[in-house]
Design a protein around this motif. Structure first.
Motif, PDB file in Angstrom:
ATOM      1  N   ALA A 172     -64.854 -34.183 -27.576  1.00  0.00           N
ATOM      2  CA  ALA A 172     -63.923 -33.915 -28.665  1.00  0.00           C
ATOM      3  C   ALA A 172     -62.492 -33.827 -28.153  1.00  0.00           C
ATOM      4  O   ALA A 172     -61.541 -34.085 -28.875  1.00  0.00           O
ATOM      5  N   HIS A 173     -62.351 -33.454 -26.890  1.00  0.00           N
ATOM      6  CA  HIS A 173     -61.028 -33.376 -26.268  1.00  0.00           C
ATOM      7  C   HIS A 173     -61.142 -34.068 -24.913  1.00  0.00           C
ATOM      8  O   HIS A 173     -61.516 -33.451 -23.924  1.00  0.00           O
ATOM      9  N   SER A 174     -60.835 -35.337 -24.858  1.00  0.00           N
ATOM     10  CA  SER A 174     -61.146 -36.146 -23.694  1.00  0.00           C
ATOM     11  C   SER A 174     -60.322 -35.788 -22.472  1.00  0.00           C
ATOM     12  O   SER A 174     -60.781 -35.944 -21.346  1.00  0.00           O
ATOM     13  N   GLN A 175     -59.108 -35.319 -22.632  1.00  0.00           N
ATOM     14  CA  GLN A 175     -58.272 -35.059 -21.477  1.00  0.00           C
ATOM     15  C   GLN A 175     -58.574 -33.694 -20.872  1.00  0.00           C
ATOM     16  O   GLN A 175     -58.664 -32.693 -21.576  1.00  0.00           O
ATOM     17  N   GLY A 176     -58.720 -33.696 -19.534  1.00  0.00           N
ATOM     18  CA  GLY A 176     -58.907 -32.433 -18.830  1.00  0.00           C
ATOM     19  C   GLY A 176     -60.278 -31.821 -18.994  1.00  0.00           C
ATOM     20  O   GLY A 176     -60.477 -30.667 -18.659  1.00  0.00           O
ATOM     21  N   ARG A 177     -61.205 -32.569 -19.504  1.00  0.00           N
ATOM     22  CA  ARG A 177     -62.554 -32.047 -19.712  1.00  0.00           C
ATOM     23  C   ARG A 177     -63.553 -32.850 -18.885  1.00  0.00           C
ATOM     24  O   ARG A 177     -63.477 -34.081 -18.829  1.00  0.00           O
ATOM     25  N   GLU A 178     -64.477 -32.173 -18.246  1.00  0.00           N
ATOM     26  CA  GLU A 178     -65.499 -32.879 -17.478  1.00  0.00           C
ATOM     27  C   GLU A 178     -66.539 -33.485 -18.405  1.00  0.00           C
ATOM     28  O   GLU A 178     -66.709 -33.054 -19.552  1.00  0.00           O
ATOM     29  N   ASP A 179     -67.216 -34.517 -17.912  1.00  0.00           N
ATOM     30  CA  ASP A 179     -68.237 -35.165 -18.724  1.00  0.00           C
ATOM     31  C   ASP A 179     -69.418 -34.237 -18.968  1.00  0.00           C
ATOM     32  O   ASP A 179     -69.800 -33.445 -18.106  1.00  0.00           O
ATOM     33  N   ARG A 180     -69.980 -34.333 -20.158  1.00  0.00           N
ATOM     34  CA  ARG A 180     -71.246 -33.678 -20.462  1.00  0.00           C
ATOM     35  C   ARG A 180     -72.260 -34.759 -20.796  1.00  0.00           C
ATOM     36  O   ARG A 180     -71.895 -35.881 -21.152  1.00  0.00           O
ATOM     37  N   TYR A 181     -73.526 -34.395 -20.683  1.00  0.00           N
ATOM     38  CA  TYR A 181     -74.576 -35.400 -20.798  1.00  0.00           C
ATOM     39  C   TYR A 181     -75.661 -34.973 -21.776  1.00  0.00           C
ATOM     40  O   TYR A 181     -75.999 -33.789 -21.882  1.00  0.00           O
ATOM     41  N   LEU A 182     -76.187 -35.969 -22.469  1.00  0.00           N
ATOM     42  CA  LEU A 182     -77.439 -35.820 -23.194  1.00  0.00           C
ATOM     43  C   LEU A 182     -78.563 -36.333 -22.312  1.00  0.00           C
ATOM     44  O   LEU A 182     -78.350 -37.177 -21.445  1.00  0.00           O
ATOM     45  N   ILE A 183     -79.760 -35.825 -22.532  1.00  0.00           N
ATOM     46  CA  ILE A 183     -80.942 -36.399 -21.894  1.00  0.00           C
ATOM     47  C   ILE A 183     -81.740 -37.148 -22.950  1.00  0.00           C
ATOM     48  O   ILE A 183     -82.120 -36.585 -23.975  1.00  0.00           O
ATOM     49  N   ARG A 184     -81.934 -38.421 -22.693  1.00  0.00           N
ATOM     50  CA  ARG A 184     -82.773 -39.249 -23.555  1.00  0.00           C
ATOM     51  C   ARG A 184     -84.170 -39.267 -22.954  1.00  0.00           C
ATOM     52  O   ARG A 184     -84.365 -39.655 -21.804  1.00  0.00           O
ATOM     53  N   TRP A 185     -85.163 -38.831 -23.719  1.00  0.00           N
ATOM     54  CA  TRP A 185     -86.542 -38.785 -23.249  1.00  0.00           C
ATOM     55  C   TRP A 185     -87.312 -39.969 -23.833  1.00  0.00           C
ATOM     56  O   TRP A 185     -87.294 -40.193 -25.042  1.00  0.00           O
ATOM     57  N   PHE A 186     -87.976 -40.706 -22.952  1.00  0.00           N
ATOM     58  CA  PHE A 186     -88.744 -41.852 -23.424  1.00  0.00           C
ATOM     59  C   PHE A 186     -90.090 -41.891 -22.704  1.00  0.00           C
ATOM     60  O   PHE A 186     -90.222 -41.452 -21.560  1.00  0.00           O
ATOM     61  N   ALA A 187     -91.089 -42.391 -23.403  1.00  0.00           N
ATOM     62  CA  ALA A 187     -92.393 -42.641 -22.797  1.00  0.00           C
ATOM     63  C   ALA A 187     -92.446 -44.093 -22.341  1.00  0.00           C
ATOM     64  O   ALA A 187     -91.649 -44.923 -22.770  1.00  0.00           O
ATOM     65  N   MET A 188     -93.379 -44.380 -21.445  1.00  0.00           N
ATOM     66  CA  MET A 188     -93.553 -45.743 -20.960  1.00  0.00           C
ATOM     67  C   MET A 188     -94.970 -46.192 -21.284  1.00  0.00           C
ATOM     68  O   MET A 188     -95.909 -45.407 -21.160  1.00  0.00           O
ATOM     69  N   ASP A 189     -95.113 -47.436 -21.710  1.00  0.00           N
ATOM     70  CA  ASP A 189     -96.449 -47.948 -21.967  1.00  0.00           C
ATOM     71  C   ASP A 189     -96.933 -48.748 -20.763  1.00  0.00           C
ATOM     72  O   ASP A 189     -96.234 -48.875 -19.749  1.00  0.00           O
ATOM     73  N   LEU A 190     -98.128 -49.303 -20.858  1.00  0.00           N
ATOM     74  CA  LEU A 190     -98.747 -49.973 -19.725  1.00  0.00           C
ATOM     75  C   LEU A 190     -97.996 -51.233 -19.305  1.00  0.00           C
ATOM     76  O   LEU A 190     -98.124 -51.691 -18.160  1.00  0.00           O
ATOM     77  N   GLU A 191     -97.184 -51.778 -20.191  1.00  0.00           N
ATOM     78  CA  GLU A 191     -96.402 -52.972 -19.864  1.00  0.00           C
ATOM     79  C   GLU A 191     -95.047 -52.626 -19.280  1.00  0.00           C
ATOM     80  O   GLU A 191     -94.266 -53.514 -18.944  1.00  0.00           O
TER      81      GLU A 191
END
Length: 439
Positions: free
Chosen positions: A302-321
């Motif tokens: 929301a305030h790009s200057q002077g702020r460190e990056d924050r992260y989301l975690i995307r959770w995904f499953a994997m199939d046999l392929e």
């Protein structure tokens, strides 16, 4: 009335008899329980054999006791295993005792080389109903240990397999209700990348699969997890560090009857970047029996200057392929020890701003010109934290001995499907093993 008194008296006498009060003196009721004769005989038999030995419990795994029990010959009765050490050329010994008509006797002894028992497991490998003994031993200070599989179905210890390992585990990847032995060790062609191979019982002996390559060296493996792929196929997830700042997860399974690293068929890979030296590992985040893998997404600020990056975690499953199946998103505050699950529809539009003990969550509009506050999470630690948690529209999310976590819904929360009940259910504490680099 007389009938009621008679029934009451009968019930009272029955209760006294069942509790043993009528059969014990006051002195008996307060004395310590006595050990059984069987226990005393077992202990004396063990003491006689252990005269010149020392107890040496396994150092890792779930079975770390010096005295353990398992049904190794399939007769429905457990044998007793004592893990010991001597000063001989084969210093490690497993003394196996069985209960016979004449009392406890030494059934057999398994002698092993090494400095210590690393870990031990009891699984049915050959499908005969008896448990095999799988024991790993540490050899000096080397990275590799030695693992052996023994069958005691005939009363004597018969070795089915012996192999060197960096780490090992047992699993059932082909769903035949018999366990396989998986060994992780340095690769035959490139020691900088570890390798995995699988031993399974076939045609009366242990057969070895082809070696599959791992992404990390065996000494960099941090965690090994057994779970299921999307679709229900069993798999082993091997998480190792890469370049000191990332976790790479290899997903091992049986594909068309072949032992395969299916993550190599995933073009985007399964590398997970760390944040300030903590790691995020695969986990069943939605409790559906399938392990999800994490990847990091940089959040808009929301305030790009002077702020460190924050992260989301995307959770995904994997199939046999090797294909990825999105499951959910989460925001993890590792420093604070909590996280919140987020709706897939708007999670990628999210930003978070921190002010002291308050974390305010915003959703950006489609053009990323305006951010809309939707809720705030507070971590309250003051003396009045219980009262502060319910003031000015706040409500309690979770309490610990030292912290009260509170939530506050903003004016536009309902537009994004956020209610008080939803936020309470989606707020969770981070378990200890989420932010450790240890196996």
């Amino acid at each position: 009335m007389q009938r009621f008194k008679f029934i009451t008296l009968i019930l009272l006498l029955s209760a006294m008899l069942l509790s043993g009060c009528m059969l014990q003196t006051v002195e008996d009721m307060y004395c310590l329980p006595k050990r059984s004769e069987d226990h005393d005989h077992l202990q004396s038999t063990i003491d006689a054999v252990m005269a010149e030995l020392q107890y040496a419990a396994p150092l890792s795994g779930e079975n770390r006791q010096s005295l353990q029990m398992a049904d190794l010959n399939g007769d429905g009765t457990d044998e007793y295993l004592v893990f010991a050490k001597s000063d001989s050329d084969a210093p490690l010994r497993i003394l196996i005792f069985q209960n016979t008509a004449d009392g406890y006797t030494l059934m057999t002894t398994v002698n092993s080389q090494g400095t210590a028992f690393d870990r031990v497991e009891y699984v049915d490998i050959d499908g005969d109903g008896a448990q095999e003994l799988v024991v790993g031993c540490r050899v000096s200070d080397q990275i590799l240990g030695h693992v052996a599989v023994y069958s005691l179905a005939g009363g004597e210890a018969k070795q089915l397999l012996g192999a060197n390992y960096g780490q090992f585990l047992t699993c059932d990847l082909n769903n035949d209700r018999c366990s396989e032995l998986m060994i992780l060790s340095p690769g035959e062609t490139d020691a900088q990348r570890g390798a995995a191979l699988l031993y399974h019982w076939k045609n009366g002996r242990m057969e070895r699969s082809a070696e599959v390559e791992l992404s990390s060296a065996v000494e960099h493996i941090k965690r090994i997890m057994v779970g299921k792929l999307h679709g229900g196929t069993p798999a082993v997830y091997v998480a190792g560090s890469s370049d000191g700042n990332a976790i790479v997860t290899d997903v091992l399974s049986m594909k068309s009857g072949v032992f395969t690293n299916i993550s190599f068929s995933n073009e985007s890979g399964t590398s997970v970047r760390t944040l300030r030296n903590y790691y995020v590992y695969a986990d069943d985040v939605d409790d559906d029996g399938v392990l999800e893998l994490p990847s990091l997404i940089t959040m808009a600020s929301a305030h790009s200057q002077g702020r460190e990056d924050r992260y989301l975690i995307r959770w995904f499953a994997m199939d046999l392929e090797g294909a990825e199946v999105d499951k959910l998103y989460s925001f993890h505050n590792f420093a604070g020890g909590w996280y919140v699950c987020l709706d897939n529809e708007w999670a990628t539009q999210l930003s978070v701003e921190q002010t002291n003990d308050a974390y305010r969550f915003f959703v950006w509009d489609a053009d990323k010109q305006k951010n809309i506050p939707i809720f705030t999470i507070f971590a309250l630690t003051g003396q009045n934290r219980d009262a502060d948690a319910v003031e000015d529209g706040r409500f309690v999310l979770h309490r610990t001995d030292r912290v009260v976590y509170a939530g506050l819904l903003e004016e536009d929360a309902a537009e994004y499907g956020i209610t008080q009940i939803n936020l309470i259910n989606d707020f969770r504490l981070i378990q200890k093993d989420w932010n450790t680099g240890e196996t």
